[in-house]
Design a protein around this motif. Sequence first.
Motif, PDB file in Angstrom:
ATOM      1  N   SER A  30       3.930  77.455   2.563  1.00 37.80           N
ATOM      2  CA  SER A  30       2.902  76.431   2.328  1.00 37.80           C
ATOM      3  C   SER A  30       2.356  75.890   3.647  1.00 37.80           C
ATOM      4  CB  SER A  30       3.464  75.282   1.495  1.00 37.80           C
ATOM      5  OG  SER A  30       3.752  75.725   0.192  1.00 37.80           O
ATOM      6  N   GLU A  31       3.240  75.675   4.604  1.00 38.42           N
ATOM      7  CA  GLU A  31       2.804  75.213   5.926  1.00 38.42           C
ATOM      8  C   GLU A  31       1.882  76.237   6.577  1.00 38.42           C
ATOM      9  OE1 GLU A  31       6.015  74.105   8.507  1.00 38.42           O
ATOM     10  OE2 GLU A  31       6.719  72.558   7.130  1.00 38.42           O
ATOM     11  N   TYR A  32       2.210  77.520   6.421  1.00 37.20           N
ATOM     12  CA  TYR A  32       1.373  78.576   6.977  1.00 37.20           C
ATOM     13  C   TYR A  32      -0.022  78.532   6.348  1.00 37.20           C
ATOM     14  CZ  TYR A  32      -0.699  83.172   7.568  1.00 37.20           C
ATOM     15  OH  TYR A  32      -1.581  84.186   7.838  1.00 37.20           O
ATOM     16  N   GLU A  33      -0.078  78.430   5.035  1.00 40.87           N
ATOM     17  CA  GLU A  33      -1.370  78.363   4.361  1.00 40.87           C
ATOM     18  C   GLU A  33      -2.176  77.160   4.824  1.00 40.87           C
ATOM     19  OE1 GLU A  33      -0.706  78.566   0.136  1.00 40.87           O
ATOM     20  OE2 GLU A  33       0.206  80.549   0.281  1.00 40.87           O
ATOM     21  N   GLU A  34      -1.516  76.002   4.966  1.00 45.71           N
ATOM     22  CA  GLU A  34      -2.193  74.796   5.447  1.00 45.71           C
ATOM     23  C   GLU A  34      -2.684  74.987   6.882  1.00 45.71           C
ATOM     24  OE1 GLU A  34       0.450  71.463   4.955  1.00 45.71           O
ATOM     25  OE2 GLU A  34       0.641  71.840   2.806  1.00 45.71           O
ATOM     26  N   GLU A  35      -1.873  75.626   7.703  1.00 44.81           N
ATOM     27  CA  GLU A  35      -2.267  75.858   9.088  1.00 44.81           C
ATOM     28  C   GLU A  35      -3.503  76.760   9.150  1.00 44.81           C
ATOM     29  OE1 GLU A  35      -0.470  77.218  13.401  1.00 44.81           O
ATOM     30  OE2 GLU A  35       0.896  76.590  11.814  1.00 44.81           O
ATOM     31  N   CYS A  36      -3.554  77.787   8.317  1.00 50.00           N
ATOM     32  CA  CYS A  36      -4.721  78.669   8.309  1.00 50.00           C
ATOM     33  C   CYS A  36      -5.966  77.926   7.816  1.00 50.00           C
ATOM     34  CB  CYS A  36      -4.459  79.920   7.487  1.00 50.00           C
ATOM     35  SG  CYS A  36      -3.380  81.095   8.350  1.00 50.00           S
ATOM     36  N   GLU A  37      -5.801  77.019   6.872  1.00 52.40           N
ATOM     37  CA  GLU A  37      -6.932  76.197   6.442  1.00 52.40           C
ATOM     38  C   GLU A  37      -7.442  75.347   7.601  1.00 52.40           C
ATOM     39  OE1 GLU A  37      -5.745  73.966   2.973  1.00 52.40           O
ATOM     40  OE2 GLU A  37      -5.308  75.794   1.843  1.00 52.40           O
ATOM     41  N   GLU A  38      -6.523  74.778   8.350  1.00 53.07           N
ATOM     42  CA  GLU A  38      -6.890  73.974   9.526  1.00 53.07           C
ATOM     43  C   GLU A  38      -7.551  74.848  10.589  1.00 53.07           C
ATOM     44  OE1 GLU A  38      -7.665  70.890  11.947  1.00 53.07           O
ATOM     45  OE2 GLU A  38      -6.928  70.729   9.889  1.00 53.07           O
ATOM     46  N   ILE A  39      -7.051  76.043  10.772  1.00 57.63           N
ATOM     47  CA  ILE A  39      -7.637  76.976  11.740  1.00 57.63           C
ATOM     48  C   ILE A  39      -9.083  77.295  11.350  1.00 57.63           C
ATOM     49  CG2 ILE A  39      -7.553  79.374  12.559  1.00 57.63           C
ATOM     50  CD1 ILE A  39      -4.441  79.076  12.545  1.00 57.63           C
ATOM     51  N   ALA A  40      -9.343  77.478  10.056  1.00 62.15           N
ATOM     52  CA  ALA A  40     -10.710  77.748   9.597  1.00 62.15           C
ATOM     53  C   ALA A  40     -11.641  76.597   9.967  1.00 62.15           C
ATOM     54  CB  ALA A  40     -10.730  77.987   8.089  1.00 62.15           C
ATOM     55  N   ILE A  41     -11.162  75.380   9.800  1.00 62.52           N
ATOM     56  CA  ILE A  41     -11.954  74.199  10.163  1.00 62.52           C
ATOM     57  C   ILE A  41     -12.183  74.155  11.667  1.00 62.52           C
ATOM     58  CG2 ILE A  41     -11.923  71.665  10.239  1.00 62.52           C
ATOM     59  CD1 ILE A  41     -10.344  71.826   7.530  1.00 62.52           C
ATOM     60  N   GLN A  42     -11.134  74.410  12.443  1.00 68.19           N
ATOM     61  CA  GLN A  42     -11.265  74.414  13.903  1.00 68.19           C
ATOM     62  C   GLN A  42     -12.267  75.463  14.364  1.00 68.19           C
ATOM     63  OE1 GLN A  42      -7.301  75.137  15.300  1.00 68.19           O
ATOM     64  NE2 GLN A  42      -6.575  73.070  14.819  1.00 68.19           N
ATOM     65  N   CYS A  43     -12.186  76.648  13.785  1.00 69.45           N
ATOM     66  CA  CYS A  43     -13.111  77.709  14.168  1.00 69.45           C
ATOM     67  C   CYS A  43     -14.554  77.290  13.895  1.00 69.45           C
ATOM     68  CB  CYS A  43     -12.784  79.010  13.423  1.00 69.45           C
ATOM     69  SG  CYS A  43     -11.296  79.841  14.026  1.00 69.45           S
ATOM     70  N   ALA A  44     -14.799  76.729  12.713  1.00 69.05           N
ATOM     71  CA  ALA A  44     -16.149  76.280  12.369  1.00 69.05           C
ATOM     72  C   ALA A  44     -16.615  75.193  13.324  1.00 69.05           C
ATOM     73  CB  ALA A  44     -16.186  75.790  10.926  1.00 69.05           C
ATOM     74  N   ASP A  45     -15.721  74.252  13.656  1.00 65.12           N
ATOM     75  CA  ASP A  45     -16.060  73.178  14.595  1.00 65.12           C
ATOM     76  C   ASP A  45     -16.392  73.722  15.978  1.00 65.12           C
ATOM     77  OD1 ASP A  45     -15.671  71.310  12.607  1.00 65.12           O
ATOM     78  OD2 ASP A  45     -13.701  70.632  13.358  1.00 65.12           O
ATOM     79  N   GLU A  46     -15.770  74.844  16.337  1.00 65.02           N
ATOM     80  CA  GLU A  46     -15.987  75.448  17.654  1.00 65.02           C
ATOM     81  C   GLU A  46     -17.166  76.434  17.658  1.00 65.02           C
ATOM     82  OE1 GLU A  46     -12.189  77.191  18.558  1.00 65.02           O
ATOM     83  OE2 GLU A  46     -11.180  75.251  18.547  1.00 65.02           O
ATOM     84  N   GLY A  47     -17.819  76.584  16.519  1.00 64.68           N
ATOM     85  CA  GLY A  47     -18.977  77.463  16.447  1.00 64.68           C
ATOM     86  C   GLY A  47     -18.671  78.897  16.073  1.00 64.68           C
ATOM     87  N   TYR A  48     -17.434  79.173  15.702  1.00 64.30           N
ATOM     88  CA  TYR A  48     -17.043  80.513  15.260  1.00 64.30           C
ATOM     89  C   TYR A  48     -17.129  80.589  13.734  1.00 64.30           C
ATOM     90  CZ  TYR A  48     -14.932  80.918  19.909  1.00 64.30           C
ATOM     91  OH  TYR A  48     -14.716  80.952  21.257  1.00 64.30           O
ATOM     92  N   PRO A  49     -17.226  81.791  13.178  1.00 62.71           N
ATOM     93  CA  PRO A  49     -17.148  81.906  11.711  1.00 62.71           C
ATOM     94  C   PRO A  49     -15.778  81.397  11.247  1.00 62.71           C
ATOM     95  CG  PRO A  49     -17.926  83.970  12.675  1.00 62.71           C
ATOM     96  CD  PRO A  49     -17.490  83.095  13.811  1.00 62.71           C
ATOM     97  N   SER A  50     -15.772  80.689  10.138  1.00 66.30           N
ATOM     98  CA  SER A  50     -14.512  80.081   9.677  1.00 66.30           C
ATOM     99  C   SER A  50     -13.463  81.117   9.293  1.00 66.30           C
ATOM    100  CB  SER A  50     -14.770  79.136   8.510  1.00 66.30           C
ATOM    101  OG  SER A  50     -15.309  79.847   7.418  1.00 66.30           O
ATOM    102  N   HIS A  51     -13.878  82.330   8.983  1.00 59.48           N
ATOM    103  CA  HIS A  51     -12.914  83.376   8.630  1.00 59.48           C
ATOM    104  C   HIS A  51     -13.223  84.679   9.361  1.00 59.48           C
ATOM    105  CE1 HIS A  51     -12.064  80.500   5.421  1.00 59.48           C
ATOM    106  NE2 HIS A  51     -10.861  81.053   5.407  1.00 59.48           N
ATOM    107  N   GLY A  52     -13.632  84.572  10.611  1.00 59.70           N
ATOM    108  CA  GLY A  52     -13.959  85.739  11.423  1.00 59.70           C
ATOM    109  C   GLY A  52     -12.777  86.215  12.244  1.00 59.70           C
ATOM    110  N   ALA A  53     -13.083  86.976  13.276  1.00 54.10           N
ATOM    111  CA  ALA A  53     -12.052  87.585  14.122  1.00 54.10           C
ATOM    112  C   ALA A  53     -11.200  86.525  14.819  1.00 54.10           C
ATOM    113  CB  ALA A  53     -12.697  88.506  15.155  1.00 54.10           C
ATOM    114  N   ASN A  54     -11.812  85.437  15.270  1.00 55.53           N
ATOM    115  CA  ASN A  54     -11.070  84.376  15.937  1.00 55.53           C
ATOM    116  C   ASN A  54     -10.060  83.750  14.969  1.00 55.53           C
ATOM    117  OD1 ASN A  54     -10.458  81.762  17.231  1.00 55.53           O
ATOM    118  ND2 ASN A  54     -12.045  82.401  18.674  1.00 55.53           N
ATOM    119  N   TYR A  55     -10.510  83.520  13.751  1.00 54.31           N
ATOM    120  CA  TYR A  55      -9.638  82.984  12.702  1.00 54.31           C
ATOM    121  C   TYR A  55      -8.472  83.936  12.455  1.00 54.31           C
ATOM    122  CZ  TYR A  55      -8.091  82.157   7.884  1.00 54.31           C
ATOM    123  OH  TYR A  55      -7.326  81.958   6.765  1.00 54.31           O
TER     124      TYR A  55
END
Length: 89
Positions: A30-55
């Motif tokens: 569950s923590e992993y899933e939550e972390e990936c959700e947070e990563i998607a938000i961070q990527c979008a905030d940084e101008g990257y696709p929310s589920h792209g290569a950076n994600y």
Amino acid sequence: MTRAERTKSDMVAAGVYSVEDIEEICRLESEYEEECEEIAIQCADEGYPSHGANYELRCENARRYYDEQIDIVASKYEKTEDRGREDAG
């Protein structure tokens, strides 16, 4: 039924791990899933696709960490299995 609930149910039915260890593994997942959700938000905030290569790269790094933690739980049972094989041999 959520993925975590399904996993927990399957693990309880298999009877390999203790209930406490199953709960620990499910908590880690569950923590992993939550972390990936947070990563998607961070990527979008940084101008990257929310589920792209950076994600994907960031989630792969997180997955390695959580797999290591789950392996620690599982290692308790591997030692038990190894002892059982030695006793049988």
